[in-house]
Design a protein around this motif. Structure first.
Motif, PDB file in Angstrom:
ATOM      1  N   ARG A 249       0.834  -1.204   0.000  1.00 32.28           N
ATOM      2  CA  ARG A 249       0.000   0.000   0.000  1.00 32.28           C
ATOM      3  C   ARG A 249       0.869   1.255   0.000  1.00 32.28           C
ATOM      4  NH1 ARG A 249      -2.778  -2.455   4.609  1.00 32.28           N
ATOM      5  NH2 ARG A 249      -4.325  -3.925   3.833  1.00 32.28           N
ATOM      6  N   SER A 253       0.933   4.291  -2.804  1.00 35.00           N
ATOM      7  CA  SER A 253       0.647   5.677  -2.448  1.00 35.00           C
ATOM      8  C   SER A 253       1.563   6.661  -3.153  1.00 35.00           C
ATOM      9  CB  SER A 253       0.764   5.867  -0.926  1.00 35.00           C
ATOM     10  OG  SER A 253       2.113   5.766  -0.508  1.00 35.00           O
ATOM     11  N   ALA A 258      -6.241   8.687  -6.626  1.00 34.42           N
ATOM     12  CA  ALA A 258      -7.015   9.558  -5.745  1.00 34.42           C
ATOM     13  C   ALA A 258      -6.241   9.787  -4.452  1.00 34.42           C
ATOM     14  CB  ALA A 258      -8.375   8.920  -5.459  1.00 34.42           C
ATOM     15  N   GLN A 259      -5.907  11.015  -4.194  1.00 34.64           N
ATOM     16  CA  GLN A 259      -5.125  11.366  -3.012  1.00 34.64           C
ATOM     17  C   GLN A 259      -5.970  12.183  -2.043  1.00 34.64           C
ATOM     18  OE1 GLN A 259      -1.841  10.291  -2.534  1.00 34.64           O
ATOM     19  NE2 GLN A 259      -2.282   9.088  -4.374  1.00 34.64           N
ATOM     20  N   LEU A 260      -5.653  12.042  -0.786  1.00 34.91           N
ATOM     21  CA  LEU A 260      -6.344  12.803   0.252  1.00 34.91           C
ATOM     22  C   LEU A 260      -5.822  14.231   0.245  1.00 34.91           C
ATOM     23  CD1 LEU A 260      -8.443  12.241   2.473  1.00 34.91           C
ATOM     24  CD2 LEU A 260      -6.532  11.887   4.049  1.00 34.91           C
ATOM     25  N   ARG A 281     -12.364   5.691   1.501  1.00 34.64           N
ATOM     26  CA  ARG A 281     -11.815   5.415   0.173  1.00 34.64           C
ATOM     27  C   ARG A 281     -12.609   4.269  -0.439  1.00 34.64           C
ATOM     28  NH1 ARG A 281      -6.628   4.340   1.131  1.00 34.64           N
ATOM     29  NH2 ARG A 281      -5.741   6.282   0.356  1.00 34.64           N
ATOM     30  N   ILE A 283     -12.916   1.683  -3.684  1.00 30.82           N
ATOM     31  CA  ILE A 283     -12.169   1.101  -4.795  1.00 30.82           C
ATOM     32  C   ILE A 283     -13.151   0.497  -5.785  1.00 30.82           C
ATOM     33  CG2 ILE A 283     -10.383  -0.540  -5.469  1.00 30.82           C
ATOM     34  CD1 ILE A 283      -9.353   1.622  -3.622  1.00 30.82           C
ATOM     35  N   GLY A 310     -10.765  11.736  -6.937  1.00 36.99           N
ATOM     36  CA  GLY A 310     -10.994  10.460  -7.597  1.00 36.99           C
ATOM     37  C   GLY A 310     -10.223  10.328  -8.889  1.00 36.99           C
ATOM     38  N   THR A 322     -10.480   4.853  -8.043  1.00 37.16           N
ATOM     39  CA  THR A 322     -10.521   5.141  -6.615  1.00 37.16           C
ATOM     40  C   THR A 322     -11.236   6.469  -6.406  1.00 37.16           C
ATOM     41  OG1 THR A 322      -8.338   6.196  -6.719  1.00 37.16           O
ATOM     42  CG2 THR A 322      -8.405   3.887  -6.062  1.00 37.16           C
ATOM     43  N   ILE A 324     -12.246   9.137  -3.058  1.00 39.19           N
ATOM     44  CA  ILE A 324     -12.237   9.464  -1.637  1.00 39.19           C
ATOM     45  C   ILE A 324     -13.441  10.354  -1.390  1.00 39.19           C
ATOM     46  CG2 ILE A 324     -11.005  10.595   0.242  1.00 39.19           C
ATOM     47  CD1 ILE A 324      -8.403   9.768  -1.071  1.00 39.19           C
ATOM     48  N   GLU A 349     -12.844   1.533   2.486  1.00 37.38           N
ATOM     49  CA  GLU A 349     -11.905   1.638   3.609  1.00 37.38           C
ATOM     50  C   GLU A 349     -12.105   2.976   4.299  1.00 37.38           C
ATOM     51  OE1 GLU A 349      -7.056   1.859   4.424  1.00 37.38           O
ATOM     52  OE2 GLU A 349      -7.843   1.768   2.374  1.00 37.38           O
ATOM     53  N   LEU A 351     -10.846   5.832   6.231  1.00 42.79           N
ATOM     54  CA  LEU A 351      -9.511   6.403   6.485  1.00 42.79           C
ATOM     55  C   LEU A 351      -9.435   7.125   7.811  1.00 42.79           C
ATOM     56  CD1 LEU A 351      -8.738   7.827   2.923  1.00 42.79           C
ATOM     57  CD2 LEU A 351      -8.125   5.580   3.859  1.00 42.79           C
TER      58      LEU A 351
END
Length: 355
Positions: A249, A253, A258-260, A281, A283, A310, A322, A324, A349, A351
């Motif tokens: 994982r 990253s 898709a990033q936070l 998140r 998927i 996304g 993905t 978020i 998931e 987060l």
């Protein structure tokens, strides 16, 4: 998809271990620990791991430059791990090597660098010339045949290195960080070349790398190493869509996806605040990757779902996306949303939470 002939294993590592003796008193250094991997003809397999994970030692075990402390290494039906040095040299002719820093001889032209392994093998001059001409055409360097390494770009040098590795018609091509010294555009070109070589020559290609983007681009399967052990392996799609190990994982990253957002990441907490929002998140895989599943959940459960970021892409010919999102963080609503997502065969998931 591989046919029956290509499905036969070309490289088999059976419970392979390698321990180096310590220079001083104490326990030896375990570089490879109980590794079992089978690679089929015509596959491109990415072996990924951080520095010190055991990748370089694994390469040396496969090409016979190191002898395993335990287990067996079989290449094209030959137990290379049990050969003497003379036998190992013979077996290495079935294995081509491509290096990170090219390893070209500066005093030789591109053509002469490619010819070197054939000269060492004692091939006739007319045979060498014919083979070199073929390989220069294959890697797109016919016009550069008489140039020296100092006159070539990084990508051209690596093309020479690939052609040299193919000179003796190997069954396996080992690429040890072959794109790490190249810029992104040149890396893309080299990966396209390797994919074409696999198609045309039916080679098994092993990519030793720490770059998940390289693996994602052309690999059929992925093997993840950590401290000398295989911690995860599977098809590229399986590894990217549902990584099981934290190290995998972590590698993923580093890609785009898709990033936070930083504004949310800075406020994220694992404790559920009163009237807070849960950050989830989602998927998407396969045919669901392009379906409006969140709008369905919003209508069915009558909850507000906010998309934070996304991305949808294709990996191994399959859709993969993905998202978020934030949803009301109370336990009843959050459980309802995650259950609905899972009923649609998607992964969810949590987060954390934000106030």
């Amino acid at each position: 998809m591989l046919g029956p002939a290509e499905n036969r294993p070309v490289i088999v590592l059976d419970r392979v271990g390698k321990t180096f003796s310590p220079r001083d008193k104490g326990e030896g250094v375990i570089a490879v620990d109980d590794v079992s991997v089978s690679l089929s003809a015509g596959e491109i397999v990415g072996i990924i791991g951080r520095s010190g994970a055991g990748k370089s030692t694994l390469v040396r075990l496969i090409n016979g430059l190191e002898t395993p402390t335990s287990g067996t290494v079989t290449v094209d039906g030959v137990a290379i791990s049990s050969l003497d040095e003379r036998g190992a040299r013979q077996a290495r002719r079935a294995i081509g090597m491509v290096f990170q820093h090219f390893n070209l001889l500066s005093s030789r032209t591109a053509a002469d660098n490619i010819a070197l392994p054939l000269e060492i093998a004692g091939r006739p001059k007319d045979e060498i010339k014919k083979r070199v001409d073929e390989l220069l055409g294959l890697v797109g360097l016919t016009a550069e045949r008489d140039r020296y390494p100092s006159e070539l770009s990084g990508g051209q040098k690596q093309r020479v290195g690939i052609a040299r590795a193919l000179a003796a018609n190997p069954k396996v091509l080992l690429c040890d960080e072959a794109t790490s010294a190249l810029d992104p555009d040149t890396t893309h070109q080299i990966l396209e070349l390797l994919a074409r070589i696999r198609r045309e020559l039916k080679l098994t290609i092993i990519l030793i790398t720490h770059e998940m983007a390289v693996v994602k681009a052309i690999a059929d399967r992925v093997v993840v190493l950590e401290r000398g052990r295989v911690i995860e392996q599977g098809t590229t799609f399986e590894i990217f869509s549902a990584p099981k190990h934290p190290t995998t994982r972590s590698f993923l990253s580093t890609l785009g996806g898709a990033q936070l957002p930083e504004t949310i990441a800075a406020r994220l907490t694992q404790e559920r605040p009163p009237n807070g929002q849960a950050v989830v998140r989602v998927i998407f895989t396969g045919p669901q990757a392009n379906q409006p599943v969140l709008s369905r959940i919003t209508r069915v459960l009558n909850v507000d779902i906010t998309i934070v970021s996304g991305q949808v892409e294709t990996i191994g010919g399959k859709g993969f996306g993905t998202l978020i999102v934030t949803v009301p963080g109370d336990e009843v609503t959050l459980n309802g949303v995650t259950a609905a997502i899972q009923r649609l065969d998607l992964n969810a998931e949590v987060l954390g939470y934000v106030a």
